[in-house]
Enzyme design. Structure first.
Site, PDB file in Angstrom:
ATOM      1  N   HIS B  62       0.844  -1.203   0.000  1.00 23.36           N
ATOM      2  CA  HIS B  62       0.000   0.000   0.000  1.00 23.36           C
ATOM      3  C   HIS B  62       0.874   1.247   0.000  1.00 23.36           C
ATOM      4  CE1 HIS B  62       0.231   1.066   4.386  1.00 23.36           C
ATOM      5  NE2 HIS B  62       0.363  -0.226   4.562  1.00 23.36           N
ATOM      6  N   ASP B 172       5.988   2.123   6.799  1.00 24.02           N
ATOM      7  CA  ASP B 172       4.794   1.316   6.551  1.00 24.02           C
ATOM      8  C   ASP B 172       3.941   2.091   5.544  1.00 24.02           C
ATOM      9  OD1 ASP B 172       2.407  -0.059   6.637  1.00 24.02           O
ATOM     10  OD2 ASP B 172       1.900   0.533   8.670  1.00 24.02           O
ATOM     11  N   GLU B 200      -5.213   1.629   2.539  1.00 27.81           N
ATOM     12  CA  GLU B 200      -5.066   0.438   3.388  1.00 27.81           C
ATOM     13  C   GLU B 200      -5.284   0.798   4.841  1.00 27.81           C
ATOM     14  OE1 GLU B 200      -2.948  -2.664   5.831  1.00 27.81           O
ATOM     15  OE2 GLU B 200      -2.691  -0.507   5.803  1.00 27.81           O
ATOM     16  N   GLU B 201      -4.748   1.943   5.232  1.00 23.47           N
ATOM     17  CA  GLU B 201      -4.766   2.325   6.648  1.00 23.47           C
ATOM     18  C   GLU B 201      -6.171   2.662   7.158  1.00 23.47           C
ATOM     19  OE1 GLU B 201      -2.368   1.834   8.505  1.00 23.47           O
ATOM     20  OE2 GLU B 201      -0.497   2.028   7.372  1.00 23.47           O
ATOM     21  N   HIS B 311       3.800   3.888  12.440  1.00 22.43           N
ATOM     22  CA  HIS B 311       2.747   4.921  12.484  1.00 22.43           C
ATOM     23  C   HIS B 311       3.200   6.156  13.255  1.00 22.43           C
ATOM     24  CE1 HIS B 311      -0.885   2.163  11.357  1.00 22.43           C
ATOM     25  NE2 HIS B 311       0.166   1.954  10.604  1.00 22.43           N
TER      26      HIS B 311
END
Lengths: 332, 339
Positions: B62, B172, B200-201, B311
């Protein structure tokens, strides 16, 4: 039926690892169906062709059971785990578990706590009787899954075992396949995978099969034990026809079909409203453009423990009812 | 490799607003593949035709990252915001952000500790107690620079440090994007679809439609995943360990990896002497969840680069792990056709 339930509940089959259950069911039903296959997710799909222009009906019972996935092996050989599906702390303390290899273990917890309320699954472990990481690694690896140790008992017409959720449903479908006579309907009996992880197998199977009607067969909770959460379902009063749960509102026409068939043939039944939880119909009814769906439930006490308890007569009446429903010329 | 990772990680791409990172990826992959398309959700699908088989293999990383969206401008010119994707609010005070298309600089602010009530100090800070300060004197001034609905992204340089480590925002899953780009340099017997997905998140949304439209025979998701091998954490809660190679997932909350693919990945790693680890937790989820359940079902597996402080603006990964992840995916692609 007793032997079938005993056999199916004793087989190892946590979510994602349903192969042995699938094999056993296949052996039971192979000679009674026209086609049988395993799809990419692992669902076992048995097709019994209809004799006329009936409906295309998907029946679903899930093969998987809840389990304990090993996530870490410590220096002393104790196994830390995560839950696969709805494992509760209370139902697991000091319970026995078993791996696919037959290796047994006991679930212990870190006793250095102030209160029982402080116990979480991450403070629990599986003790497999070894004393080092090296020894443990010869027997298990990260990602292996244990299940509650199966122990079948019978008491006053009740069957008691782990994995009754949903091997009781699998047994009901297997017996229905064996009983069913001529039917105009095209029947797809699907023994699904990964229901406990979010109705996953049913979702892909329903997409592939494009049924006209979906019926899941699964256990449901009861409201017949001391000071329990109120619920109008009891053991021994017949299979339950679902009105709703958290995953689906049963389609009125499917629900009516189930009720009218039960009444026509004098089969006892009860109506079920489950305030929480869901089952495969939750995924089936939302497949593609929608599939009218219902659920036939088997009342069960102590769900998601190693002592799930059902009434033999509910199962027998469930087979009768489902057989009659599937033999009907259905107008939906 | 580091230079491309730096470009990818520093590109802005909060979920739903992936334009900048998308343009970069399109630019980089176009010379490597036969066709680049952007689907209706905004995911980039790079297609490389196979030399002989018509099997379809999907790779997925992603391109979106967690961030913020401006919800309101206060009279004093401070911006109120909501998080996009899962962010621990406790890490936010004093972090730098960039807002909107013009990348207006801002700082995440909170009332000073000596001004907080005793009860406030005891509680973990919440997003609604914070604001973004862009140095504007009042609402009118602020409105000239930003508007509600603008996205904000962590402002953090990607740097090389320590023993072959990298610190950046958005590792990420720009580490996954990098991996896909690297393996696109080769051609394979089967048709390869490298998908750089959006959103995606916020719930695996890009992968849901990409998995549906591509209908692959198998899919491998390349991720950045949690790594908690740090002081104060019991080893059984580490999830992954930095420097011990790509992490192969058995299962997580979104998918149960196909067993054939997992065994094959392990075999690939062993044969090629690539270090690897099995991820020691099943928390979290990623695009594999939606791809596996698209249509009638798809075989999926997941390999991840361990990322500490995921994150956050300062997530940390090991360049050896990234390199070994690329190698593992290359080995996988050499033999996966037979599965």
């Amino acid at each position: 039926m007793r032997e079938l339930v005993k056999k199916l509940t004793s087989i190892y089959g946590p979510a994602g690892n349903e192969e042995l259950v699938s094999q056993a069911i296949r052996e039971e039903i192979e000679s009674y169906v026209d086609e049988i296959e395993v799809d990419v997710m692992g669902n076992l799909i048995a097709h019994k062709k209809g004799s006329g222009n009936g409906k295309r009906i998907m029946l679903a019972a899930h093969m998987d059971q809840i389990g304990f996935m090993v996530t870490h092996i410590d220096d002393k050989g104790f196994l830390r785990f995560s839950n696969l599906g709805g494992i509760s702390v209370a139902n697991s303390i000091n319970r026995r578990v078993i791996f696919e290899s037959g290796l047994a273990g006991v679930i212990g917890y870190e006793t250095e706590i102030d209160s029982w309320k402080d116990i979480t699954l991450s403070k629990m472990y599986i003790d497999i009787g070894v004393s080092s990481k090296e020894e443990a690694e010869k027997l298990v690896k990260i990602g292996d899954v244990a299940v509650y140790h199966p122990l079948f008992s019978e008491s006053n017409g009740k069957y008691i075992s782990g994995a009754m959720d949903d091997r009781a449903g699998c047994a009901l479908l297997v017996q229905t396949i064996k009983n069913i006579g001529s039917t105009p309907n095209d029947l797809y009996f699907v023994f699904t995978v990964q229901e406990e992880l979010g109705l996953r197998g049913a979702r892909t199977a329903a997409y592939a099969l494009e049924p006209d009607i979906g019926i899941a067969v699964d256990v449901t909770a009861t409201g017949d034990t001391p000071k329990c959460r109120p619920m109008a379902v009891s053991l021994g009063k017949g299979p339950a026809i679902k009105i709703k749960d958290a995953s689906v509102l049963a389609h009125p026409l499917v629900k009516e079909l189930m009720i009218s068939t039960a009444e026509k043939h004098n089969i006892p039944y009860q109506l079920e409203i489950l305030e929480y939880g869901g089952t495969d119909s939750g995924a089936i009814h939302l497949s593609r453009g929608g599939v009218p769906s219902g659920v036939l439930s088997i009342p069960c006490r102590y769900i998601h423990s190693d002592s799930e308890t059902i009434d033999a007569s509910d199962l027998d009446n469930g087979v009768k009812l489902l057989t009659k429903i599937l033999e009907e010329d259905i107008n939906i | 490799m580091f230079d491309l990772l730096k470009k990818l990680a520093e590109a802005r791409g909060v979920s739903g607003n992936e334009d900048e990172v998308r343009q970069l990826i399109i630019e980089v992959v176009t010379p490597l593949v036969d066709e680049v398309t952007v689907d209706r959700m905004g995911s980039v699908i790079a297609y490389k035709k196979g030399t002989r088989s018509n099997k379809k293999v999907m790779l997925c990383a992603h391109m979106d990252e967690v961030g913020f969206i401006i919800t309101r401008i206060d009279d004093n010119g401070m911006l109120k915001f909501a998080t996009v994707g899962s962010i621990d609010p406790r890490i936010l005070p004093s972090k730098k952000v960039r807002i909107g298309d013009k990348a207006i600089p801002g700082v995440l602010g909170i009332k000073a500790i000596h001004l907080q009530e005793p009860a406030e100090r005891e509680r973990a800070v919440k997003v609604d107690q914070m604001y973004i300060d862009i140095g504007a004197k009042n609402k009118e001034e602020a409105e000239k620079l930003v508007k509600p609905g603008d996205y904000a992204v962590f402002d953090s340089e990607c740097i090389y440090f320590g023993d072959n480590k990298v610190k950046s925002k958005a590792l990420d899953d720009r580490v996954g994007c990098l991996t896909l780009i690297e393996v696109l340099k080769d051609r394979y017997p089967f048709d390869l679809y490298a998908c750089f997905t959006v959103q995606e998140e916020v719930g695996l949304r890009g992968a849901k439609v990409a998995g549906y439209s591509i209908q692959p025979d198998m899919a491998l998701v390349v991720e950045g995943t949690t790594c908690s091998d740090v002081p104060g954490v019991d080893p059984h809660k580490y999830s992954t360990r930095m420097g011990e190679g790509p992490a192969i997932s058995i299962a997580d909350l979104a998918s149960y990896s196909n067993k054939k693919l997992v065994s094959f990945l392990i075999q690939c790693a062993k044969n090629a002497k690539i270090p690897f680890q099995i991820k020691e937790s099943i928390s979290g989820g990623n695009d594999a969840g939606e791809i596996q359940r698209a249509r009638g079902g798809t075989m999926t597996a997941v390999v991840s680069v361990p990322c500490r402080y995921i994150h956050s603006p300062s997530s940390v990964a090991d360049l050896n792990d990234i390199d070994n992840t690329i190698k593992l995916v290359q080995e996988f692609l050499k033999g996966c056709e037979a599965l």
